[in-house]
Write an enzyme that holds these catalytic residues in place. Structure first.
Site, PDB file in Angstrom:
ATOM      1  N   ARG B  41       0.570  -1.219  -0.194  1.00 36.16           N
ATOM      2  CA  ARG B  41       0.052  -0.021  -0.096  1.00 36.16           C
ATOM      3  C   ARG B  41       0.867   1.409  -0.110  1.00 36.16           C
ATOM      4  O   ARG B  41       0.834   2.202  -0.973  1.00 36.16           O
ATOM      5  CB  ARG B  41      -0.873   0.024   1.242  1.00 36.16           C
ATOM      6  N   HIS B  87      -8.725  -2.132  -7.718  1.00 38.19           N
ATOM      7  CA  HIS B  87      -8.378  -1.349  -6.827  1.00 38.19           C
ATOM      8  C   HIS B  87      -9.565  -1.133  -5.845  1.00 38.19           C
ATOM      9  O   HIS B  87     -10.452  -0.211  -5.894  1.00 38.19           O
ATOM     10  CB  HIS B  87      -7.817   0.017  -7.044  1.00 38.19           C
ATOM     11  N   TYR B 131     -15.231  16.882 -13.377  1.00 40.57           N
ATOM     12  CA  TYR B 131     -14.559  17.968 -14.161  1.00 40.57           C
ATOM     13  C   TYR B 131     -13.353  17.660 -14.866  1.00 40.57           C
ATOM     14  O   TYR B 131     -13.048  18.298 -16.067  1.00 40.57           O
ATOM     15  CB  TYR B 131     -14.456  19.435 -13.403  1.00 40.57           C
TER      16      TYR B 131
END
Lengths: 184, 864
Positions: B41, B87, B131
């Site tokens: 991780r 993931h 966006y």
């Protein structure tokens, strides 16, 4: 969930994850703790079957150990055992709670076309599945948490959850080879 | 609502309850969690410098053909695909990771090209993923090169529906080039970014010189190269980091002082410093008065680049403010390198050579796998072509076999048994088109076979030769450097210390006060205001009972002070290292500052600004021994002190003078005798020598002062009771030899007391006179008339009852002393006077009159 081992007391008592626990149990905390006011017989920690679930579980255990230890001493704290694998072929579904069990079911269902999925979280299951596998008192398995050696426990919490980094690193180094379930 | 359950109603005898020991559960869960965070991780793999989250983002983009030559796609697409395929974690975490990979101020060579608001150095958040748009950057393709040729191991994803790479091919050393930051459990990594060209040059050098040291590599890899540029201050940290994997590197903002406009301008800030928080912290320092002199602070950053403007007061020193800013703010940051990476699934801190070795061996395997893949492919094609050739050579028989066969499998089987073909070849033959039978096609097959034979031989030769693989790796790396290499951004400068304290302290004139009892303190010279003759003085130092101020030195704050002790030893300290204290404060015991022995007293302090040749220290002992030693012999100091003069048992070193070797000295005794002789009479001796006789002493007389003759100046003498005078040096006959008894230099009587001190003074000098109770008076020397050598002099200072004068010191030139106008608190001091200080009185009016007693005590709010 707050790591109470590292937090100051006022932070613990004002934490928004902890307050609901204190309220729900009804038995107070710290000096006001009164086990006779406990509203439930079993307090069952049900966390995801992945390593983040392990993390949350130890954070909760740290809280109970440090602030409501009589709950553990009187055998009120339990760990739920959600299945680790879903083994399925067509409509045949089996839930396995260990690697051995998984392999057994894979064989049982005939290996070809069998899928074995590792569960990541409780959220993957329907309410019905969750009831069948984990929550149904008729069939479930619970682990009752007990303290065999309070001093050893206390030390373990200090090392693993406390402020000092060095001892934690040493512990990790020494125990790295014993780890079974890794989330890769 | 009351429940009326019976306990038997809610008992489930069938449920299975097992015991679980808390300690065991805790340790097991903790290890699962921590090892997962460590190995998969938070820490990067040494081979590709990627954490799993980052790797999955790039791979998902690659799978979607989101390369730099394709149109941008919404970030949400990538985030969704990463979550869905590889993931199973939070979307916010994935997006944040992707954003960081696109930020030109976070990655030296961004791996993701972003379109839209991806955040900025002020810590403003990026726009939401619905966006912004993103695709892989150009260099990012090199992370993926040849992945379809199975050059890296693959593993199944979380639901066993797809395969994902365990590591990316990373055809450039991404681990060093883009660096990494990550906090795991019990450990954290922090690898700075580097310049691509430098790292590749270093890697190539390492390939050729596998035994080279980290030091050798710094020839190529000079140090980190941050996307935010700035300046690395000092090379020691870099060396440590490369040698051991751990080191502290100081990074400074790039700034300049514009003294003309009284501005400091910073144009680059250290890596990973949040600019708006930095500016806030500067503002807080100004508010809290930690840094004084700043009048304005503006962030003028814009599209043209970064520009932080700090304005300061006209009378403030820009350099000093800049150094203070470096000291107290993130304008100087420490980058604590810890090259902790995952090597074969385990966390390890590696040195630079080790990182390169891991990378090189991985790249060799990538290249090898690529050739193995190509070889297998070529061999497969070759195999089929060989089948074709057999078929075309025997085409009539092949056709008849196929025509007479009942089915394709039947035909294949007969072909296989007739021509010793393989199943693959037979299949290819039955799939052949008739066009393949033309002469041209047959020709082509033969040509292709020849080519493939060459290719296969070539690949086999490469695979058999480690050196050729190295050469290929080197040339491919160099190609990458040529294509993507750019100039270093971060400048690396040498530094002696982190930030020298010296630069933080404004140069000022300081008064060093040393008491007989060994207390020392430093004050700014402007604390003392000039008083006139006859004044009672101000308290210069509060001393304990039985203690009195022995020495006052007016020095530059950055001078080196040489402390000579009664034992004939010398210690050194920069003047600014002497703790500053208030006017009436007692000061710090010298034993806390110097490592002096028991019973050892500092008797003389010399301030040195520079160790020049041709300068001497002339020492005089209480018993009239003189010694002259080159100043340069004292340049190198030891903490524990050095021997300055070898003394007789009952003697003490009492005076040390800094001279030029051509000076004439006057040595005066307590009984008022003085000898004058040229310094040259005393030959220059080594540092530990004993010295020679300077003056013949009678009875229990001893030396009280040594003065350097300067005919443009005069000799000032003062007695214990405050009688002082100036006399002309010409009145003292120059002796041919040292060691005489001397002549009278001050008329000593019961009224005057014994001679206390002598000084060489210019007409416009100020002097300070010190009494044994710590009172100091500062006065202009002009107020004291010139008398004959044997005169008694005038009252220069009236010591209060029971006290007497012990010393006098000259101040460097008469400065314009600002009058301090604050009111005086007087209750704590023995001498009471509520009047304003510093009455300016002309010498004539004041001659032998009661002086304007002026007391100034140290009160809390005096701004010293």
């Amino acid at each position: 969930m707050l790591n109470v081992e590292k937090a100051r007391l006022d932070k613990v008592y004002s934490n928004t994850s902890i307050i609901p626990i204190i309220q729900a149990l009804g038995c107070g905390i710290g000096d006001d703790f009164d086990i006779t006011k406990l509203r439930y017989g079993k307090i069952i920690i049900m966390a995801d079957a992945d390593v983040d679930g392990s993390h949350i579980r130890i954070l909760l255990l740290t809280f109970f150990f440090r602030h409501m230890r009589p709950l553990i001493e009187n055998g009120h704290i339990y760990l739920a055992q959600p299945p680790l694998f879903k083994v399925h072929k067509g409509k045949n579904v089996r839930y396995a709670f260990s690697d051995e069990e998984k392999n057994m079911y894979v064989k049982e269902l005939g290996e070809v076309g069998v899928n074995a999925e590792r569960y990541k979280g409780l959220g993957e299951m329907d309410p019905e599945q969750l009831w069948d596998t984990t929550m149904n008192p008729e069939t479930r398995t619970l682990l009752q948490v007990s303290i065999n050696d309070a001093i050893a426990c206390d030390e373990a919490f200090s090392v693993l959850m406390g402020d000092m980094v060095e001892p934690r690193r040493d512990f990790i180094r020494e125990n790295a080879k014993y780890v079974e379930n890794l989330d890769i | 609502m009351e429940h009326n359950y019976k306990s038997s109603d809610i008992e489930f005898p069938l449920q299975h309850i097992e015991g679980r020991d808390m300690e065991k559960e805790l340790k097991k869960s903790f290890m699962e969690y921590s090892m997962s965070v460590i190995t998969s991780r938070a820490l990067p793999d040494v081979r590709d410098g990627m954490k799993p989250g980052q790797r999955r983002i790039l791979y998902a983009m690659y799978e979607d053909h989101l390369t730099y030559d394709k149109p941008f796609r919404k970030s949400a697409t990538t985030v969704g695909n990463v979550l869905g395929r590889y993931h199973p974690h939070g979307d916010a975490a994935v997006y944040q990771t992707m954003v960081r990979m696109a930020q030109a101020f976070s990655l030296r060579y961004p791996l993701v090209e972003g379109h839209g608001n991806f955040g900025n150095v002020d810590g403003d958040p990026p726009a939401a993923y619905r966006y912004t748009e993103a695709r892989m950057s150009k260099i990012s393709e090199l992370m993926m090169s040849d992945i379809e040729k199975k050059v890296v191991p693959m593993t199944e994803n979380f639901d066993n529906t797809r395969e994902e790479p365990v590591v990316l091919p990373s055809r450039f050393p991404n681990i060093l080039v883009n660096g990494a930051v990550g906090i795991a459990v019990g450990m954290a990594t922090n690898i700075p970014p580097h310049n691509l060209r430098e790292v590749i040059e270093g890697t190539v050098y390492r390939i050729d010189n596998p035994e080279c040291t980290a030091e050798d590599l710094t020839e190529y890899i000079k140090g980190p190269d941050f996307p935010t540029a700035a300046v690395i201050y000092g090379k020691a940290g870099i060396r440590d980091a490369y040698r051991t994997g751990k080191g502290r590197i100081y990074v400074r903002a790039k700034g300049s002082v514009d003294d003309e406009h009284k501005k400091i301008i910073f144009t680059e800030i250290p890596y990973m410093v949040n600019k708006s928080m930095l500016i806030e912290s500067i503002a807080n320092l100004v508010k809290d008065k930690k840094i004084e002199g700043i009048t304005g602070l503006r962030d003028e950053s814009g599209r043209g680049g970064m520009r932080i403007v700090i304005e300061y007061r006209r009378d403030a020193n820009g350099e000093v403010i800049m150094n203070q800013l470096y000291k107290y703010t993130q304008l100087q940051e420490t980058f604590s390198v810890n090259m902790l990476v995952i090597v074969n699934g385990e966390p390890k801190t590696l040195s630079l050579p080790e990182v390169l070795d891991e990378y090189i061996s991985f790249q060799k395997s990538v290249i090898r796998k690529r050739y193995e893949y190509d070889l297998a492919k070529a061999e497969r094609e070759m195999h089929i072509l060989l089948g074709y050739r057999i078929a075309t050579e025997n085409i009539d028989e092949v056709i008849s076999i196929i025509k007479t066969s009942s089915s394709i499998p039947d035909a294949k089987e007969r072909l296989i048994s007739r021509f010793a073909l393989t199943d693959v070849q037979a299949q290819a033959i039955v799939d052949m088109t008739l066009g393949k039978l033309s002469g041209l096609e047959r020709q082509k097959v033969n040509e292709r076979i020849e080519k493939l034979e060459e290719l296969i031989a070539e690949i086999k030769a490469i695979l058999a030769d480690e050196n050729r693989i190295k050469e290929i790796l080197k040339s491919e790396l160099s190609e990458c450097a040529d294509k993507f290499g750019d100039k270093r951004r971060t400048e690396i400068v040498e530094a002696t210390e982190e930030i020298d304290l010296e630069d933080l302290i404004e140069k000022h004139t300081a008064v060093i006060t040393l008491s007989k009892g060994g207390y020392i303190k430093r004050q700014r010279a402007d604390v003392y205001t000039a008083q006139n003759r006859g004044g009672k003085g101000i308290i210069g130092m509060t001393t304990k009972e039985d203690d009195y101020v022995e020495d006052v030195k007016v020095v530059n704050s950055h001078s080196l002070l040489l402390f000579f002790t009664s034992f004939g030893k010398v210690y050194s300290k920069k003047a600014y290292r002497i703790p500053e204290a208030g006017r009436t404060a007692k000061g710090t015991s010298i034993v806390n500052i110097l490592e002096i022995g028991e019973g050892e007293r500092v008797t003389s302090v010399i301030a040195i600004n520079e160790f020049r040749d041709g300068e001497y220290l002339t020492m005089v002992t209480k018993r009239g021994i003189i010694k002259r030693t080159l100043l340069s012999e004292f340049e190198y100091q030891r903490k524990g002190g050095k021997i300055a003069i070898n003394l007789d048992e009952d003697d003490e070193l009492i005076f040390v003078r800094h001279t030029k070797g051509d000076e004439s000295l006057i040595i005066a005794t307590r009984d008022g005798f003085a000898v004058r002789f040229d310094e040259m009479c005393v030959r220059c001796m080594g540092r530990t020598a004993h010295g020679v006789k300077a003056i013949t002493l009678t009875n229990d007389d001893y030396v009280v002062g040594v003065s350097v003759v300067d005919d443009s100046k005069k000799l000032f003498t003062i007695t214990e009771c405050g009688m002082g005078k100036r006399s002309l040096f010409s009145e003292f006959r120059l002796m041919k030899n040292r060691g005489g008894k001397g002549v009278r230099c001050h008329n000593i009587s019961g009224k005057t007391g014994k001679l206390a001190s002598i000084l060489t003074v210019a007409d416009d000098d100020d002097i300070m006179i010190i009494t044994n109770d710590g009172t100091i008076i500062r006065t202009n020397i002009e107020n004291i008339n010139v008398y004959s050598r044997t005169a008694t002099g005038v009252i220069v200072m009236r010591p209060s009852e029971g006290s007497y004068i012990i010393n006098a010191a000259r101040l460097e030139k008469a400065e314009e002393i600002e009058e301090e106008s604050h009111k005086v608190e007087s209750e704590t001091v023995n001498i009471k006077n509520e009047d304003d200080e510093d009455e300016k009185v002309t010498p004539a009016e004041n001659f032998e009159t009661e002086g304007e007693d002026t007391v100034l005590t140290d009160n809390e709010d005096s701004d010293i």
